[in-house]
Design an enzyme around this catalytic site. Structure first.
Site, short mmCIF file in Angstrom:
data_model
loop_
_atom_site.label_atom_id
_atom_site.label_comp_id
_atom_site.label_asym_id
_atom_site.label_seq_id
_atom_site.Cartn_x
_atom_site.Cartn_y
_atom_site.Cartn_z
N GLY A 1 33.66 48.84 43.86
CA GLY A 1 33.03 48.08 43.36
C GLY A 1 31.53 47.03 43.42
CG HIS A 2 30.74 43.95 40.65
ND1 HIS A 2 30.05 43.11 40.98
CD2 HIS A 2 31.01 44.21 39.60
CE1 HIS A 2 31.45 42.19 39.85
NE2 HIS A 2 31.62 42.91 39.22
CG ASN A 3 27.95 41.57 43.82
OD1 ASN A 3 27.68 41.61 42.72
ND2 ASN A 3 26.56 41.13 44.70
N GLY B 1 33.15 41.77 44.01
CA GLY B 1 33.19 40.77 45.60
C GLY B 1 34.41 41.10 46.70
#
Length: 305
Positions: A229-231, A249
């Protein structure tokens, strides 16, 4: 392909010891149970029936440790390669055979691939059929398979292997729910950074950061159908097994082993040298050098290396 002792000495570690018939040549590799005359096999150390395995195998070359060799070699004419790590030497032979029989042209971009004019491509890069490559940077000796999608703002290091049907750098899954209940997607304008010597297997998906970057460290391996997932951040030399999900995250540090179907809650962190079991649902941080299993994941034991 024929392999003789001269070739084996180029492949194997310098501290390997060669005992037996050094004039033999070998035409392939197999398991110790299925090997026939002319083939190379290895024997796993510390197995109680290794003496029987050693006696019954028809392999012409046996890779084993000193303890296995001392169990008593048979009268069969063969070559023994004595190593501290027989499995590693066996893998080196596999790699040599694959590379010798599956050579690809250097710097080959398939005619059906679409590559952005602003993409920076290093030396000896291959891009497979029907792949779509955005404005990104690709390091030397990287191989990209068929039907791969790489979006803008992605940086890929050297010696990276990206297999078919991988997506890197697409929009992340982030939404805002308004007071009236309507849902709006949050734009993701960040990037993806992939280190050197990374391997990414088919159907993996790596989202770009909302702001900042999603990162995969040097030497890590991302298995089939993994979602990053993002980041999210993955450290160096970490293995993430099939169908695992890293929510936005989240962070996995160095030298971790993430078992099949592991789910990692957003912003949770797994410490270096830690392991998760099959199907672990991680909802809180895991310290360094621990093994966690279950749903929700709980501490099982220390990871004694």
């Amino acid at each position: 392909m024929l392999l003789d002792i001269a070739v084996l000495k180029e492949i194997f570690s310098v501290d390997c010891v060669y005992v037996g018939n050094k004039s033999l040549t070998f035409n392939g590799i197999n398991t110790v149970y299925d090997a026939v005359e002319g083939q190379i096999a290895w024997i796993k150390p510390n197995v109680k029936n290794n003496a029987e395995i050693l006696s019954n195998t028809n392999a012409s070359c046996i890779i084993c440790n000193e303890e296995t060799f001392n169990l008593g070699n048979s009268e069969k004419q063969r070559l023994y390669v004595i190593s501290k790590d027989p499995k590693l030497e066996y893998f080196k032979v596999l790699k040599h055979i694959r590379n010798s029989t599956n050579k690809k042209p250097l710097s080959a971009i398939h005619e059906t691939a679409i590559v952005d004019k602003n993409c920076i491509i290093g030396k000896n890069v291959t891009i497979g059929a029907y792949s779509v490559i955005g404005s990104c940077t690709i390091g030397d000796n990287t191989q990209i398979g068929e039907f791969v999608k790489i979006f803008d703002s992605v940086t890929i290091g050297a010696n990276v292997l990206i297999r078919e049907n991988v997506s890197i750098g697409g929009e992340g899954f982030g939404f805002y729910t308004h007071s009236d209940g309507t849902v709006e997607h949050i734009p993701h304008i960040g990037s993806v950074k992939i280190g050197n010597n990374v391997q990414i297997f088919p159907f993996a998906n790596i989202d770009r950061g909302t702001l900042g970057s999603t990162e995969i460290g040097n030497g890590s391996v991302i298995d089939h159908y993994v979602h990053v997932g993002h980041n999210s951040k993955i450290g160096e030399s970490t293995i993430v097994c099939a169908n695992s999900v890293l929510a936005g995250g989240s962070k996995i540090n160095n030298r971790c082993f993430i078992g099949v179907n592991t789910l990692l809650k957003e912003k949770c962190e797994i410490g270096s040298d830690s392991i998760t079991g099959i199907g672990a649902v991680v909802v809180k941080n895991i310290p360094d050098s621990e093994v966690w299993v279950g749903n929700p994941a709980k501490f099982l034991k220390k990871n004694e290396k």
